[in-house]
Design a protein around this motif. Structure first.
Motif, PDB file in Angstrom:
ATOM      1  N   ILE A  64      -8.909  -5.282   4.717  1.00 36.84           N
ATOM      2  CA  ILE A  64      -8.498  -4.934   3.353  1.00 36.84           C
ATOM      3  C   ILE A  64      -9.532  -5.451   2.347  1.00 36.84           C
ATOM      4  CG2 ILE A  64      -6.785  -5.468   1.557  1.00 36.84           C
ATOM      5  CD1 ILE A  64      -5.745  -3.395   3.493  1.00 36.84           C
ATOM      6  N   VAL A  65      -9.957  -4.546   1.461  1.00 33.06           N
ATOM      7  CA  VAL A  65     -10.881  -4.918   0.381  1.00 33.06           C
ATOM      8  C   VAL A  65     -10.103  -5.178  -0.905  1.00 33.06           C
ATOM      9  CG1 VAL A  65     -12.765  -4.093  -1.091  1.00 33.06           C
ATOM     10  CG2 VAL A  65     -12.794  -3.604   1.367  1.00 33.06           C
ATOM     11  N   GLY A  66      -9.215  -4.256  -1.261  1.00 32.39           N
ATOM     12  CA  GLY A  66      -8.485  -4.389  -2.527  1.00 32.39           C
ATOM     13  C   GLY A  66      -7.040  -3.975  -2.399  1.00 32.39           C
ATOM     14  N   LEU A  67      -6.194  -4.612  -3.216  1.00 36.42           N
ATOM     15  CA  LEU A  67      -4.772  -4.254  -3.263  1.00 36.42           C
ATOM     16  C   LEU A  67      -4.401  -4.036  -4.723  1.00 36.42           C
ATOM     17  CD1 LEU A  67      -3.233  -7.038  -0.927  1.00 36.42           C
ATOM     18  CD2 LEU A  67      -3.658  -4.628  -0.313  1.00 36.42           C
ATOM     19  N   ALA A  68      -3.577  -3.017  -4.967  1.00 37.29           N
ATOM     20  CA  ALA A  68      -3.063  -2.807  -6.325  1.00 37.29           C
ATOM     21  C   ALA A  68      -1.573  -2.524  -6.248  1.00 37.29           C
ATOM     22  CB  ALA A  68      -3.782  -1.633  -6.993  1.00 37.29           C
ATOM     23  N   ALA A  69      -0.833  -3.160  -7.158  1.00 39.65           N
ATOM     24  CA  ALA A  69       0.626  -2.976  -7.186  1.00 39.65           C
ATOM     25  C   ALA A  69       1.064  -2.693  -8.617  1.00 39.65           C
ATOM     26  CB  ALA A  69       1.314  -4.222  -6.647  1.00 39.65           C
ATOM     27  N   GLY A  70       2.329  -2.315  -8.761  1.00 41.75           N
ATOM     28  CA  GLY A  70       2.876  -2.040 -10.088  1.00 41.75           C
ATOM     29  C   GLY A  70       3.307  -3.316 -10.774  1.00 41.75           C
ATOM     30  N   GLY A  71       4.334  -3.962 -10.207  1.00 40.68           N
ATOM     31  CA  GLY A  71       4.855  -5.154 -10.871  1.00 40.68           C
ATOM     32  C   GLY A  71       5.379  -6.231  -9.940  1.00 40.68           C
ATOM     33  N   ASN A  72       5.370  -5.986  -8.635  1.00 37.61           N
ATOM     34  CA  ASN A  72       5.973  -6.932  -7.686  1.00 37.61           C
ATOM     35  C   ASN A  72       4.989  -8.048  -7.324  1.00 37.61           C
ATOM     36  OD1 ASN A  72       7.224  -8.226  -5.564  1.00 37.61           O
ATOM     37  ND2 ASN A  72       7.988  -6.348  -4.617  1.00 37.61           N
ATOM     38  N   VAL A  81      -2.192 -13.354   0.636  1.00 38.33           N
ATOM     39  CA  VAL A  81      -2.319 -14.499   1.550  1.00 38.33           C
ATOM     40  C   VAL A  81      -2.637 -14.001   2.957  1.00 38.33           C
ATOM     41  CG1 VAL A  81      -1.020 -16.362   2.679  1.00 38.33           C
ATOM     42  CG2 VAL A  81      -0.824 -16.025   0.192  1.00 38.33           C
ATOM     43  N   LEU A  82      -1.967 -12.947   3.370  1.00 34.33           N
ATOM     44  CA  LEU A  82      -2.143 -12.449   4.743  1.00 34.33           C
ATOM     45  C   LEU A  82      -3.430 -11.662   4.933  1.00 34.33           C
ATOM     46  CD1 LEU A  82       1.438 -11.175   5.696  1.00 34.33           C
ATOM     47  CD2 LEU A  82       0.172 -13.062   6.733  1.00 34.33           C
ATOM     48  N   PHE A  83      -3.826 -10.875   3.911  1.00 34.43           N
ATOM     49  CA  PHE A  83      -4.919  -9.912   4.128  1.00 34.43           C
ATOM     50  C   PHE A  83      -6.216 -10.275   3.399  1.00 34.43           C
ATOM     51  CE2 PHE A  83      -1.010  -7.717   5.145  1.00 34.43           C
ATOM     52  CZ  PHE A  83      -1.316  -7.161   6.373  1.00 34.43           C
ATOM     53  N   ARG A  84      -6.180 -11.320   2.580  1.00 32.93           N
ATOM     54  CA  ARG A  84      -7.379 -11.867   1.939  1.00 32.93           C
ATOM     55  C   ARG A  84      -8.281 -10.795   1.293  1.00 32.93           C
ATOM     56  NH1 ARG A  84      -6.875 -17.359   1.081  1.00 32.93           N
ATOM     57  NH2 ARG A  84      -5.083 -17.837   2.356  1.00 32.93           N
ATOM     58  N   PRO A  85      -7.738 -10.019   0.354  1.00 38.31           N
ATOM     59  CA  PRO A  85      -8.571  -9.013  -0.323  1.00 38.31           C
ATOM     60  C   PRO A  85      -9.603  -9.680  -1.231  1.00 38.31           C
ATOM     61  CG  PRO A  85      -6.454  -9.216  -1.424  1.00 38.31           C
ATOM     62  CD  PRO A  85      -6.376 -10.086  -0.189  1.00 38.31           C
ATOM     63  N   ALA A  86     -10.635  -8.918  -1.598  1.00 43.66           N
ATOM     64  CA  ALA A  86     -11.636  -9.431  -2.540  1.00 43.66           C
ATOM     65  C   ALA A  86     -11.155  -9.270  -3.974  1.00 43.66           C
ATOM     66  CB  ALA A  86     -12.943  -8.667  -2.340  1.00 43.66           C
ATOM     67  N   ILE A  87     -10.213  -8.339  -4.183  1.00 40.69           N
ATOM     68  CA  ILE A  87      -9.727  -8.077  -5.546  1.00 40.69           C
ATOM     69  C   ILE A  87      -8.266  -7.606  -5.473  1.00 40.69           C
ATOM     70  CG2 ILE A  87     -10.608  -5.674  -5.526  1.00 40.69           C
ATOM     71  CD1 ILE A  87     -11.243  -6.046  -8.549  1.00 40.69           C
ATOM     72  N   VAL A  88      -7.469  -8.029  -6.448  1.00 43.90           N
ATOM     73  CA  VAL A  88      -6.103  -7.497  -6.560  1.00 43.90           C
ATOM     74  C   VAL A  88      -5.853  -7.086  -8.010  1.00 43.90           C
ATOM     75  CG1 VAL A  88      -5.131  -8.906  -4.681  1.00 43.90           C
ATOM     76  CG2 VAL A  88      -4.986  -9.737  -7.035  1.00 43.90           C
ATOM     77  N   CYS A 110      -9.666 -14.705  -5.225  1.00 41.43           N
ATOM     78  CA  CYS A 110     -10.152 -13.319  -5.293  1.00 41.43           C
ATOM     79  C   CYS A 110     -10.163 -12.923  -6.756  1.00 41.43           C
ATOM     80  CB  CYS A 110      -9.260 -12.381  -4.480  1.00 41.43           C
ATOM     81  SG  CYS A 110      -7.581 -12.206  -5.079  1.00 41.43           S
ATOM     82  N   GLU A 111     -10.819 -11.812  -7.045  1.00 41.69           N
ATOM     83  CA  GLU A 111     -10.782 -11.301  -8.421  1.00 41.69           C
ATOM     84  C   GLU A 111      -9.377 -10.816  -8.719  1.00 41.69           C
ATOM     85  OE1 GLU A 111     -13.668  -8.561 -10.169  1.00 41.69           O
ATOM     86  OE2 GLU A 111     -15.062  -9.169  -8.596  1.00 41.69           O
ATOM     87  N   VAL A 112      -8.935 -11.050  -9.950  1.00 50.00           N
ATOM     88  CA  VAL A 112      -7.595 -10.595 -10.352  1.00 50.00           C
ATOM     89  C   VAL A 112      -7.755  -9.775 -11.630  1.00 50.00           C
ATOM     90  CG1 VAL A 112      -5.223 -11.293 -10.863  1.00 50.00           C
ATOM     91  CG2 VAL A 112      -6.672 -12.779  -9.456  1.00 50.00           C
ATOM     92  N   VAL A 113      -7.212  -8.572 -11.613  1.00 49.80           N
ATOM     93  CA  VAL A 113      -7.319  -7.693 -12.783  1.00 49.80           C
ATOM     94  C   VAL A 113      -5.949  -7.095 -13.067  1.00 49.80           C
ATOM     95  CG1 VAL A 113      -9.771  -7.132 -12.572  1.00 49.80           C
ATOM     96  CG2 VAL A 113      -8.113  -5.843 -11.241  1.00 49.80           C
ATOM     97  N   ALA A 114      -5.805  -6.510 -14.262  1.00 53.47           N
ATOM     98  CA  ALA A 114      -4.473  -6.043 -14.650  1.00 53.47           C
ATOM     99  C   ALA A 114      -4.558  -4.772 -15.490  1.00 53.47           C
ATOM    100  CB  ALA A 114      -3.747  -7.141 -15.426  1.00 53.47           C
TER     101      ALA A 114
END
Ligand SMILES: NC(=O)C1=CN([C@@H]2O[C@H](COP(=O)(O)OP(=O)(O)OC[C@H]3O[C@@H](n4cnc5c(N)ncnc54)[C@H](OP(=O)(O)O)[C@@H]3O)[C@@H](O)[C@H]2O)C=CC1
Ligand SMILES: CC(=O)[C@@H](O)[C@H](O)COP(=O)(O)O
Ligand SMILES: [Mn+2]
Length: 426
Positions: A64-72, A81-88, A110-114
């Motif tokens: 996994i490189v990146g994860l994006a979610a709505g509000g959870n 924690v499990l997949f250690r992305p570079a950005i969320v 990791c990088e955190v953006v919103a």
């Protein structure tokens, strides 16, 4: 139909179906050797969590490189924690601080953006090979376009992106040499059936439909429908919006348009057949009248796995299909009077251009109002029809992205205007 494509059908050429056997074999061999880096949009939803099940089961094949979610936030942090992305990314910008703090507490760097820009940034980020689009609704359009512009291949679950954005998405795929593999179960089935098929050999697409929550209800009883009834899908566990779309059978209508855009099939050559067992995930009829089907248990992990591993086949310990246990596979014609959304979708598809963006937005708005208990289930097709009718005079044959964005909000305003005026409540 001899694969009616291009200008005649109003669609782009079929996506990734005409590879020669040799090309397919070569790709399969390189695919097996390659670890695919995945970015997942909508990671906290039904598609997102099932995609992560696959990644967890195959750490040698996928990362996994990146994860994006709505509000959870809680689930997103668990996933990080499990997949250690570079950005969320978190779409709800008010949760940015809480997300950052929770990630720091959990020892994740990791990088955190919103916000919407954050989700778009994740979609285009870094060295991901494939972006899985699991956001619900047209909210997935801009991130998907960003991923394509960044040259990422797309594993498409978010069908609304193609329904609304087909006229801009398809040329962009071509411009950037990007592959779009379908993750929607029916389109994955069609895609699988077409592997290695010669160009122009597709005669018909046959989409199977479960019939949704009300398949065994009399039409007269639909007046009594409650939200909780519409949320009970007989075969699949999915997010609320698509489950309601299945109950109105708008999901199948949207899938007809999705098939048109993905495979270049003309609308006259796309049929729907109700198949209550959801074992045959769809079929193709070839020029020589041979019908080819793809079968499996109703488990979204299979089409998702194929969409991210294509053209490789990854070994999995899932329960094997047992046709003796299934017993009977049955098929019947859809009841078009009970499910008016089907013909509305065909009508919009045949109009083409901006019409599919408008019915998609009208459907999203109507479903939202139904979920808020502001309109009845039976109002959903009426609102879509009235909105499509209102749009006919402003219809555009070749809408730009700006047109699509504007028409999406126009259609939502029209639907809400009808409801505020007390029309089409039932
Ligand atoms: N579920 C299924 O089996 C299938 C789904 N699909 C398609 O896949 C897509 C996703 O469906 P499904 O997984 O069921 O939906 P869910 O409602 O279960 O999940 C939606 C996901 O999108 C996130 N999200 C919602 N709005 C936004 C936004 N504006 N920006 C960023 N993220 C957002 C949610 O985040 P959060 O929860 O954190 O708010 C969640 O992660 C739909 O287009 C659907 O039609 C297609 C075939 C099968
Ligand atoms: C799993 C999947 O692909 C859904 O789109 C599913 O097809 C919904 O079932 P219906 O056949 O009831 O629309
Ligand atoms: Mn489907």
């Amino acid at each position: 139909m001899a694969a009616t494509t291009g200008a005649a059908a109003g669609a782009a050429a079929p996506v990734n179906t005409d590879a020669s056997a040799r090309q397919t074999l070569e790709r399969a061999l390189s695919g097996l050797a390659l670890k695919k880096r995945i970015t997942l949009l909508g990671s906290t939803g039904s598609i997102g969590t099932q995609t992560l099940d696959i990644v967890a089961a195959c750490p040698d094949a996928f990362s996994i490189v990146g994860l994006a979610a709505g509000g959870n936030v809680d689930l997103l942090v668990e996933q990080a924690v499990l997949f250690r992305p570079a950005i969320v990314a978190i779409r709800d910008a008010s949760k940015y601080g809480a997300l950052r703090a929770a990630l720091t507490d959990a020892g994740v760097t990791c990088e955190v953006v919103a916000g919407e820009e954050g989700v778009v940034a994740v979609a285009a980020y870094g060295d991901a090979d494939v972006v899985v689009t699991g956001i619900v609704g047209v909210a997935g359009l801009q991130p998907t376009l960003a991923a394509i512009r960044a040259g990422k291949d797309i594993a498409l679950a978010n069908k609304e992106t193609l329904i609304a954005g087909g006229p801009v998405v398809l040329p962009l795929l071509k411009e950037h040499g990007v592959t779009m593999t379908p993750a929607d179960s029916e389109h994955s089935a069609i895609f699988q059936c077409l592997q290695g098929a010669p160009a122009d050999s597709l005669s018909k697409v046959i989409l199977t439909a479960s019939g949704g929550a009300f398949r065994d209800w009399n039409a007269a009883d639909l007046e009594k429908v409650q939200l909780s009834d519409a949320l009970k899908h007989p075969n699949w566990s999915m997010g609320a919006k698509i489950t309601i779309d299945s109950a109105t059978m708008m999901n199948k209508g949207l899938e007809v348009i999705e098939a048109h855009y993905l495979f270049g099939a003309a609308y006259d050559d796309i049929d729907i057949v109700v198949h209550p067992q959801s074992i045959v995930h769809s079929m193709v009829e070839m020029a020589d009248t041979s019908v080819i089907a793809q079968l499996g248990w109703p488990d979204m992990r299979l089409p998702l796995l194929y969409a991210i591993a294509w053209p490789a086949r990854v070994s999995m310990p899932y329960e094997r299909l047992d046709l003796v246990k299934v017993g009977a596979l049955t098929f019947r014609a859809p009841d078009l009077a009970k499910y008016p959304c089907i013909e509305l979708a065909y009508a919009a598809g045949r109009l083409g251009g901006s019409a599919t963006a408008v019915i998609n937005a009208a459907n999203e708005a109507a479903v939202e109002l139904f979920r808020q208990d502001k309109v009845h289930y039976l109002a959903i097709p009426k609102l879509i029809e009235a909105t499509l009718d209102a749009h006919r005079s402003d219809w555009l044959a070749n809408p730009s992205l700006d047109d699509i964005v504007a028409l999406d909000s126009y259609a939502r305003t029209v639907v809400n205007g009808f409801v505020d005026a007390g029309r089409y409540l039932k």
